[in-house]
Each structure stands twice: as structure tokens, then as C-alpha cells.
Design a protein around this motif. Structure first.
Motif, mmCIF file in Angstrom:
data_model
loop_
_atom_site.group_PDB
_atom_site.id
_atom_site.type_symbol
_atom_site.label_atom_id
_atom_site.label_comp_id
_atom_site.label_asym_id
_atom_site.label_seq_id
_atom_site.Cartn_x
_atom_site.Cartn_y
_atom_site.Cartn_z
ATOM 1 N N THR A 2 0.766 -1.256 -0.097
ATOM 2 C CA THR A 2 -0.205 -0.116 -0.055
ATOM 3 C C THR A 2 0.768 1.307 -0.045
ATOM 4 O OG1 THR A 2 -1.584 -1.097 1.293
ATOM 5 C CG2 THR A 2 -1.812 1.249 1.360
ATOM 6 N N PHE A 3 0.563 2.016 -0.613
ATOM 7 C CA PHE A 3 1.344 3.571 -0.769
ATOM 8 C C PHE A 3 0.967 4.145 0.394
ATOM 9 C CE2 PHE A 3 1.483 7.848 -2.099
ATOM 10 C CZ PHE A 3 2.605 8.107 -2.330
ATOM 11 N N LYS A 4 1.934 5.066 0.847
ATOM 12 C CA LYS A 4 1.648 5.758 2.082
ATOM 13 C C LYS A 4 2.526 6.965 1.839
ATOM 14 C CE LYS A 4 2.128 5.987 7.235
ATOM 15 N NZ LYS A 4 2.482 5.155 8.284
ATOM 16 N N GLU A 5 2.215 8.041 2.017
ATOM 17 C CA GLU A 5 2.731 9.422 1.928
ATOM 18 C C GLU A 5 3.612 9.598 3.064
ATOM 19 O OE1 GLU A 5 0.100 12.744 1.669
ATOM 20 O OE2 GLU A 5 -0.717 12.336 -0.338
ATOM 21 N N ILE A 6 4.673 10.322 2.798
ATOM 22 C CA ILE A 6 5.760 10.727 3.922
ATOM 23 C C ILE A 6 5.378 11.883 4.365
ATOM 24 C CG2 ILE A 6 8.193 11.372 4.140
ATOM 25 C CD1 ILE A 6 8.816 10.247 1.308
ATOM 26 N N GLU A 7 5.554 11.816 5.771
ATOM 27 C CA GLU A 7 5.034 12.782 6.588
ATOM 28 C C GLU A 7 5.963 13.671 6.992
ATOM 29 O OE1 GLU A 7 3.522 10.950 10.397
ATOM 30 O OE2 GLU A 7 1.801 10.233 8.962
ATOM 31 N N PHE A 8 5.753 15.002 6.863
ATOM 32 C CA PHE A 8 6.795 16.089 7.123
ATOM 33 C C PHE A 8 6.227 16.946 8.084
ATOM 34 C CE2 PHE A 8 7.005 14.647 2.668
ATOM 35 C CZ PHE A 8 8.573 14.954 2.357
ATOM 36 N N LYS A 9 7.264 17.880 8.826
ATOM 37 C CA LYS A 9 6.996 18.601 9.827
ATOM 38 C C LYS A 9 6.513 19.865 9.285
ATOM 39 C CE LYS A 9 10.162 16.716 13.053
ATOM 40 N NZ LYS A 9 11.437 17.025 13.865
ATOM 41 N N ASP A 10 6.975 20.448 8.405
ATOM 42 C CA ASP A 10 6.766 21.660 7.588
ATOM 43 C C ASP A 10 5.531 21.554 6.653
ATOM 44 O OD1 ASP A 10 6.696 24.229 6.241
ATOM 45 O OD2 ASP A 10 8.774 24.372 6.521
ATOM 46 N N ILE A 11 4.495 22.277 6.770
ATOM 47 C CA ILE A 11 3.146 22.119 5.966
ATOM 48 C C ILE A 11 3.732 22.417 4.551
ATOM 49 C CG2 ILE A 11 2.803 24.654 6.337
ATOM 50 C CD1 ILE A 11 -0.491 23.653 6.140
ATOM 51 N N ASN A 12 4.647 23.521 4.210
ATOM 52 C CA ASN A 12 5.113 23.845 3.082
ATOM 53 C C ASN A 12 5.938 22.647 2.461
ATOM 54 O OD1 ASN A 12 4.227 26.452 2.871
ATOM 55 N ND2 ASN A 12 5.942 27.008 4.337
ATOM 56 N N SER A 13 6.521 21.863 3.070
ATOM 57 C CA SER A 13 7.155 20.597 2.563
ATOM 58 C C SER A 13 6.424 19.526 2.156
ATOM 59 C CB SER A 13 8.016 20.017 3.724
ATOM 60 O OG SER A 13 9.088 20.835 4.190
ATOM 61 N N THR A 14 5.220 19.433 3.119
ATOM 62 C CA THR A 14 3.961 18.514 2.530
ATOM 63 C C THR A 14 3.321 19.022 1.227
ATOM 64 O OG1 THR A 14 3.707 18.020 4.895
ATOM 65 C CG2 THR A 14 1.947 17.768 3.360
ATOM 66 N N ARG A 15 3.116 20.231 1.001
ATOM 67 C CA ARG A 15 2.509 20.736 -0.117
ATOM 68 C C ARG A 15 3.415 20.625 -1.266
ATOM 69 N NH1 ARG A 15 1.179 26.988 0.864
ATOM 70 N NH2 ARG A 15 0.582 26.872 -1.344
ATOM 71 N N ILE A 16 4.546 20.826 -1.148
ATOM 72 C CA ILE A 16 5.489 20.495 -2.259
ATOM 73 C C ILE A 16 5.692 19.167 -2.574
ATOM 74 C CG2 ILE A 16 7.981 20.524 -2.892
ATOM 75 C CD1 ILE A 16 8.171 23.400 -1.404
ATOM 76 N N TYR A 17 5.848 18.374 -1.678
ATOM 77 C CA TYR A 17 5.625 16.856 -1.804
ATOM 78 C C TYR A 17 4.517 16.365 -2.496
ATOM 79 C CZ TYR A 17 5.126 12.167 -0.397
ATOM 80 O OH TYR A 17 4.992 10.463 -0.334
ATOM 81 N N ARG A 18 3.154 16.805 -2.238
ATOM 82 C CA ARG A 18 2.289 16.162 -2.826
ATOM 83 C C ARG A 18 1.960 16.828 -4.156
ATOM 84 N NH1 ARG A 18 -2.065 17.106 2.466
ATOM 85 N NH2 ARG A 18 -1.290 15.145 3.392
ATOM 86 N N ASN A 19 2.516 17.905 -4.503
ATOM 87 C CA ASN A 19 2.491 18.514 -5.748
ATOM 88 C C ASN A 19 3.242 17.853 -6.721
ATOM 89 O OD1 ASN A 19 4.143 20.521 -7.539
ATOM 90 N ND2 ASN A 19 1.983 21.181 -7.458
ATOM 91 N N TYR A 20 4.653 17.406 -6.086
ATOM 92 C CA TYR A 20 5.461 16.597 -7.009
ATOM 93 C C TYR A 20 4.856 15.203 -7.155
ATOM 94 C CZ TYR A 20 10.135 14.961 -8.386
ATOM 95 O OH TYR A 20 11.243 14.399 -8.925
#
Length: 203
Positions: A2-20
Motif C-alpha cells: 500500500t502506498f503511504k505518503e511521507i510525513e513532514f513537519k513543515d506544511i510547505n514541505s508537505t505541499r511541495i511533496y504532494r505537488n510532486y
């Protein structure tokens, strides 16, 4: 898996990661679900491992951006991967439309793919002969005379009697062409499939 997203502390990191991830999904959307999942898991794993490598003095966001910069734009580095996967899917399905599309995507990956594309295109010659035989039965066929001439196709002759007596297939011409086209198509597809298998074993 199962695919699981990587968790980040910084919300901006999460946004960039999800965009990627969104760009990755868009780049592989033409693949079947299993291959999409496989590529997504592989790239996500690479991002996770690279991100968890010692970042030194860099912050989370900067380190993530460095990881993505090293991977490159998904639209670029995934292009050959997607082309190879589409070719694998096409040869498994024997779907001619998928095979032609996949070969077109792989034309830049080696001269062998160009040769396969040319051979597949040659099969249209057989289809043309079938149609031509229906439209012009007297001037299309297998014309043969020992030590004189051999014609598989259509000739342009004012006096059709010079060749017509030497047409050997007659009403069997269309069935023979259909069988020959089907056999050559399956043979080419199997060879293309074997080429992929052999290449994978070597790598």
C-alpha cells in the motif's frame, strides 16, 4: 504494498511533496494501475531514503527540494520508464493500437524499435493487398512462372492474359493473406516480447 505518503513537519514541505506526487501520477496515468502503483512506490521510496540521509545543516524544506532537484522533473525522467512499461503492457495484450503507440514512444530508445515499427507497418501491405484483391481481382494475386517472373501483389498490364493464367492462389488469395498477416503479427509481437525479456535478464 500500500502506498503511504511521507510525513513532514513543515506544511510547505508537505505541499511541495504532494505537488510532486501529482506530477508523477499525471506522467504515469496512461499505464495500468499495477504499473502505476509500482512506479509510484519506487519513486516514493527513493524520496524517503534520500530525504532521511544526513541533511547536514539544511532545513527540512531545503533538503526536500534538493532531493527533488536530483530526481529531476517527473515529466522528463519518467518518460523512458513509461515508454518501456507501455511496451510491456502492449506486447502482453497483443493490442495493435497499443503496440504502435508504445513503439512510437520508444523510437528514441534504439534502432531495434525503429526496425520493429517498420516491420509492423509492412503488415499494412498485406491488408492493402486484401482490399485490392476485392476491388481488382484479376490484377492482384500471386503470379509466378519459373525463371520468368514472380509477383505478389498488383501489376499494371494492358493485356491481363499475359499474367492471369499464372495466378496460383485464385480464391485462396484473401484467406492466405489474412492468415499470413495474423501469423506475422503474432510472430513480431512475440519477438518484441522476447526482446524485452532478454533485455531485462541482461540488466
Amino acid at each position: 504494498m500500500t502506498f503511504k505518503e511521507i510525513e513532514f513537519k513543515d506544511i510547505n514541505s508537505t505541499r511541495i511533496y504532494r505537488n510532486y506526487l501529482g506530477r508523477i501520477r499525471n506522467s504515469i496515468k496512461n499505464l495500468n494501475p499495477d504499473n502505476q502503483q509500482e512506479l509510484l512506490l519506487e519513486i516514493n521510496s527513493h524520496i524517503y531514503e534520500a530525504f532521511n540521509y544526513d541533511p547536514g545543516q539544511k532545513g527540512e524544506l531545503e533538503h526536500l527540494l534538493d532531493v527533488m532537484d536530483k530526481l529531476g522533473p517527473p515529466e522528463v525522467f519518467l518518460k523512458p520508464w513509461v515508454a518501456q512499461k507501455q511496451l510491456e503492457e502492449a506486447t502482453q495484450s497483443f493490442n495493435p493500437v497499443k503496440i504502435f503507440k508504445a513503439l512510437f514512444l520508444n523510437l528514441g530508445n534504439g534502432i531495434s524499435y525503429i526496425l520493429f515499427a517498420i516491420l509492423y507497418l509492412c503488415l499494412f501491405g498485406f491488408v492493402f493487398l486484401i482490399v485490392a484483391k476485392i476491388l481488382n481481382p484479376d490484377q492482384v494475386g500471386l503470379f509466378y512462372r519459373v525463371n520468368d517472373f514472380f509477383i505478389l501483389g498488383q501489376y499494371r498490364e494492358t493485356d491481363i492474359n499475359s499474367y492471369l493464367p499464372y495466378e496460383h492462389l485464385g480464391n485462396w488469395f484473401i484467406p492466405v493473406m489474412i492468415v499470413a498477416t495474423a501469423l506475422l503479427y503474432f510472430l513480431l509481437t512475440l519477438l518484441l516480447k522476447l526482446k524485452k525479456t532478454f533485455k531485462l535478464k541482461l540488466s
